[in-house]
Design an enzyme around this catalytic site. Structure first.
Site, PDB file in Angstrom:
ATOM      1  N   LYS A  90     -27.581 -11.151  36.489  1.00 15.67           N
ATOM      2  CA  LYS A  90     -26.797 -10.021  37.002  1.00 15.67           C
ATOM      3  C   LYS A  90     -25.295 -10.354  37.103  1.00 15.67           C
ATOM      4  O   LYS A  90     -24.904 -11.526  37.020  1.00 15.67           O
ATOM      5  CB  LYS A  90     -27.351  -9.621  38.374  1.00 15.67           C
ATOM      6  CG  LYS A  90     -28.800  -9.119  38.307  1.00 15.67           C
ATOM      7  CD  LYS A  90     -29.228  -8.537  39.650  1.00 15.67           C
ATOM      8  CE  LYS A  90     -30.653  -8.006  39.584  1.00 15.67           C
ATOM      9  NZ  LYS A  90     -31.039  -7.320  40.835  1.00 15.67           N
ATOM     10  N   TYR A 132     -32.746   1.615  36.169  1.00 15.15           N
ATOM     11  CA  TYR A 132     -33.356   1.529  37.502  1.00 15.15           C
ATOM     12  C   TYR A 132     -33.843   2.890  37.995  1.00 15.15           C
ATOM     13  O   TYR A 132     -33.958   3.099  39.206  1.00 15.15           O
ATOM     14  CB  TYR A 132     -32.350   0.935  38.490  1.00 15.15           C
ATOM     15  CG  TYR A 132     -32.231  -0.581  38.416  1.00 15.15           C
ATOM     16  CD1 TYR A 132     -33.306  -1.404  38.769  1.00 15.15           C
ATOM     17  CD2 TYR A 132     -31.056  -1.203  38.005  1.00 15.15           C
ATOM     18  CE1 TYR A 132     -33.210  -2.790  38.721  1.00 15.15           C
ATOM     19  CE2 TYR A 132     -30.950  -2.596  37.956  1.00 15.15           C
ATOM     20  CZ  TYR A 132     -32.033  -3.373  38.318  1.00 15.15           C
ATOM     21  OH  TYR A 132     -31.938  -4.748  38.280  1.00 15.15           O
ATOM     22  N   PHE A 156     -30.962   2.259  48.522  1.00 13.55           N
ATOM     23  CA  PHE A 156     -30.095   1.275  47.876  1.00 13.55           C
ATOM     24  C   PHE A 156     -29.740   1.638  46.431  1.00 13.55           C
ATOM     25  O   PHE A 156     -29.038   0.892  45.754  1.00 13.55           O
ATOM     26  CB  PHE A 156     -30.755  -0.114  47.923  1.00 13.55           C
ATOM     27  CG  PHE A 156     -32.130  -0.184  47.274  1.00 13.55           C
ATOM     28  CD1 PHE A 156     -32.259  -0.394  45.912  1.00 13.55           C
ATOM     29  CD2 PHE A 156     -33.277  -0.041  48.039  1.00 13.55           C
ATOM     30  CE1 PHE A 156     -33.503  -0.467  45.320  1.00 13.55           C
ATOM     31  CE2 PHE A 156     -34.544  -0.111  47.451  1.00 13.55           C
ATOM     32  CZ  PHE A 156     -34.654  -0.326  46.082  1.00 13.55           C
ATOM     33  N   ARG A 179     -41.636 -14.594  38.268  1.00 18.31           N
ATOM     34  CA  ARG A 179     -41.334 -14.134  39.625  1.00 18.31           C
ATOM     35  C   ARG A 179     -41.366 -15.298  40.614  1.00 18.31           C
ATOM     36  O   ARG A 179     -40.598 -15.337  41.568  1.00 18.31           O
ATOM     37  CB  ARG A 179     -42.257 -12.982  40.021  1.00 18.31           C
ATOM     38  CG  ARG A 179     -41.857 -11.709  39.252  1.00 18.31           C
ATOM     39  CD  ARG A 179     -42.792 -10.562  39.465  1.00 18.31           C
ATOM     40  NE  ARG A 179     -42.616  -9.934  40.761  1.00 18.31           N
ATOM     41  CZ  ARG A 179     -41.679  -9.029  41.043  1.00 18.31           C
ATOM     42  NH1 ARG A 179     -40.776  -8.687  40.124  1.00 18.31           N
ATOM     43  NH2 ARG A 179     -41.619  -8.478  42.228  1.00 18.31           N
ATOM     44  N   THR A 210     -36.965 -11.183  46.304  1.00 18.59           N
ATOM     45  CA  THR A 210     -35.840 -10.275  46.027  1.00 18.59           C
ATOM     46  C   THR A 210     -34.674 -10.533  46.983  1.00 18.59           C
ATOM     47  O   THR A 210     -33.511 -10.542  46.565  1.00 18.59           O
ATOM     48  CB  THR A 210     -36.305  -8.804  46.190  1.00 18.59           C
ATOM     49  OG1 THR A 210     -37.457  -8.612  45.366  1.00 18.59           O
ATOM     50  CG2 THR A 210     -35.225  -7.831  45.803  1.00 18.59           C
ATOM     51  N   ARG A 250     -33.018 -17.535  42.819  1.00 26.87           N
ATOM     52  CA  ARG A 250     -32.288 -16.739  43.825  1.00 26.87           C
ATOM     53  C   ARG A 250     -31.875 -17.598  45.014  1.00 26.87           C
ATOM     54  O   ARG A 250     -30.797 -17.394  45.586  1.00 26.87           O
ATOM     55  CB  ARG A 250     -33.129 -15.540  44.255  1.00 26.87           C
ATOM     56  CG  ARG A 250     -33.125 -14.440  43.177  1.00 26.87           C
ATOM     57  CD  ARG A 250     -34.100 -13.365  43.511  1.00 26.87           C
ATOM     58  NE  ARG A 250     -33.999 -12.206  42.621  1.00 26.87           N
ATOM     59  CZ  ARG A 250     -35.016 -11.386  42.369  1.00 26.87           C
ATOM     60  NH1 ARG A 250     -36.199 -11.597  42.926  1.00 26.87           N
ATOM     61  NH2 ARG A 250     -34.845 -10.355  41.564  1.00 26.87           N
ATOM     62  N   ASN A 256     -28.343 -10.422  43.723  1.00 32.94           N
ATOM     63  CA  ASN A 256     -29.423 -11.412  43.810  1.00 32.94           C
ATOM     64  C   ASN A 256     -29.658 -12.177  42.500  1.00 32.94           C
ATOM     65  O   ASN A 256     -30.772 -12.617  42.225  1.00 32.94           O
ATOM     66  CB  ASN A 256     -30.700 -10.791  44.385  1.00 32.94           C
ATOM     67  CG  ASN A 256     -31.330  -9.768  43.469  1.00 32.94           C
ATOM     68  OD1 ASN A 256     -30.729  -9.365  42.485  1.00 32.94           O
ATOM     69  ND2 ASN A 256     -32.535  -9.352  43.793  1.00 32.94           N
ATOM     70  N   HIS A 259     -32.805 -10.364  37.617  1.00 34.20           N
ATOM     71  CA  HIS A 259     -33.901  -9.391  37.666  1.00 34.20           C
ATOM     72  C   HIS A 259     -35.084  -9.980  36.908  1.00 34.20           C
ATOM     73  O   HIS A 259     -34.892 -10.693  35.927  1.00 34.20           O
ATOM     74  CB  HIS A 259     -33.454  -8.084  36.983  1.00 34.20           C
ATOM     75  CG  HIS A 259     -34.591  -7.151  36.711  1.00 34.20           C
ATOM     76  ND1 HIS A 259     -35.123  -6.334  37.676  1.00 34.20           N
ATOM     77  CD2 HIS A 259     -35.325  -6.935  35.593  1.00 34.20           C
ATOM     78  CE1 HIS A 259     -36.123  -5.646  37.158  1.00 34.20           C
ATOM     79  NE2 HIS A 259     -36.264  -5.992  35.896  1.00 34.20           N
ATOM     80  N   GLU A 315     -38.653  -2.420  29.703  1.00 32.55           N
ATOM     81  CA  GLU A 315     -37.321  -2.996  29.941  1.00 32.55           C
ATOM     82  C   GLU A 315     -36.818  -3.767  28.717  1.00 32.55           C
ATOM     83  O   GLU A 315     -35.633  -3.693  28.371  1.00 32.55           O
ATOM     84  CB  GLU A 315     -37.378  -3.892  31.181  1.00 32.55           C
ATOM     85  CG  GLU A 315     -37.604  -3.073  32.452  1.00 32.55           C
ATOM     86  CD  GLU A 315     -37.915  -3.896  33.697  1.00 32.55           C
ATOM     87  OE1 GLU A 315     -38.144  -3.287  34.752  1.00 32.55           O
ATOM     88  OE2 GLU A 315     -37.936  -5.147  33.616  1.00 32.55           O
TER      89      GLU A 315
HETATM   90  P1  CMP Z   1     -34.334  -6.136  41.065  1.00 34.61           P
HETATM   91  O1  CMP Z   1     -35.485  -7.057  40.885  1.00 34.61           O
HETATM   92  O2  CMP Z   1     -33.322  -6.108  39.984  1.00 34.61           O
HETATM   93  O3  CMP Z   1     -34.898  -4.633  41.271  1.00 34.61           O
HETATM   94  C1  CMP Z   1     -34.237  -3.673  42.029  1.00 34.61           C
HETATM   95  C2  CMP Z   1     -33.063  -4.208  42.788  1.00 34.61           C
HETATM   96  O4  CMP Z   1     -32.601  -3.423  43.866  1.00 34.61           O
HETATM   97  C3  CMP Z   1     -33.464  -5.525  43.430  1.00 34.61           C
HETATM   98  O5  CMP Z   1     -33.614  -6.508  42.440  1.00 34.61           O
HETATM   99  C4  CMP Z   1     -32.331  -5.725  44.422  1.00 34.61           C
HETATM  100  O6  CMP Z   1     -31.198  -6.367  43.846  1.00 34.61           O
HETATM  101  C5  CMP Z   1     -31.915  -4.298  44.770  1.00 34.61           C
HETATM  102  N1  CMP Z   1     -32.259  -3.946  46.153  1.00 34.61           N
HETATM  103  C6  CMP Z   1     -31.382  -3.686  47.140  1.00 34.61           C
HETATM  104  N2  CMP Z   1     -32.000  -3.399  48.282  1.00 34.61           N
HETATM  105  C7  CMP Z   1     -33.323  -3.476  48.032  1.00 34.61           C
HETATM  106  C8  CMP Z   1     -34.514  -3.281  48.832  1.00 34.61           C
HETATM  107  N3  CMP Z   1     -34.449  -2.958  50.116  1.00 34.61           N
HETATM  108  N4  CMP Z   1     -35.714  -3.470  48.221  1.00 34.61           N
HETATM  109  C9  CMP Z   1     -35.798  -3.781  46.909  1.00 34.61           C
HETATM  110  N5  CMP Z   1     -34.714  -3.964  46.115  1.00 34.61           N
HETATM  111  C10 CMP Z   1     -33.492  -3.818  46.671  1.00 34.61           C
END
Ligand code: CMP
Length: 139
Positions: free
Chosen positions: A11, A51, A59, A87, A93, A104, A114, A117, A128
């Site tokens: 990211k 997304y 968010f 993962r 996350t 992460r 973070n 992805h 994706e």
């Molecule tokens: P990612 O795995 O890219 O998928 C969705 C993204 O939304 C996640 O990583 C986070 O960077 C972002 N995000 C922000 N707030 C939240 C939340 N409360 N729960 C899940 N994803 C979140």
């Protein structure tokens, strides 16, 4: 449905902070083969599309804005049990909850920024990967 592929992005935060090389090294050292790789950037429109599953969540707007704030790396990775293993490698996350040594934990600053992805299912990995790569860009 293939079960040996996942899709990842490095990211904008991790790219801006100079972590591309370290993250790709970790991916390779952990047995993933990179079968597609691209340095690119998402427009706000494209980030929103990528997304769209999160549309309506609190968010979503911040996520779209952050993901279109700078260049990213997109990649398709191959390994047995790719989704679950990747993962595990990237960690939770929310980086404050990510296990020590995970990507992460090492490179992320917040739940928005973070670092990476990772796809959450075989179906989403295919969707994706197809979002970024044509058949001529996979090896
Ligand atoms: P990612 O795995 O890219 O998928 C969705 C993204 O939304 C996640 O990583 C986070 O960077 C972002 N995000 C922000 N707030 C939240 C939340 N409360 N729960 C899940 N994803 C979140």
């Amino acid at each position: 449905m293939e079960s040996n592929k996942t899709f990842t992005m490095i990211k904008p935060d991790a790219v801006a902070n100079g972590h591309i090389g370290a993250i790709l090294d970790k991916i390779i050292d952990n047995g993933f083969k990179i079968i597609a790789l691209k340095y690119t950037a998402l427009s706000a429109e494209k980030a929103g599309e990528f997304y769209s599953v999160h549309k309506g969540r609190p968010f979503y707007n911040a996520l779209v804005s952050f993901m279109s704030s700078g260049p990213i790396i997109a990649a398709i990775l191959e390994k047995e049990n790719a989704i679950e293993d990747y993962r595990k490698l990237i960690g939770a996350t929310d980086p404050t909850k990510a296990e020590p040594g995970t990507i992460r934990n090492l490179f992320a600053k917040s739940i928005d920024a973070n670092a990476v992805h990772g796809s959450d299912s075989d179906e989403n990995a295919a969707i994706e990967g197809n979002f970024f790569f044509s058949a001529f860009e996979r090896f």
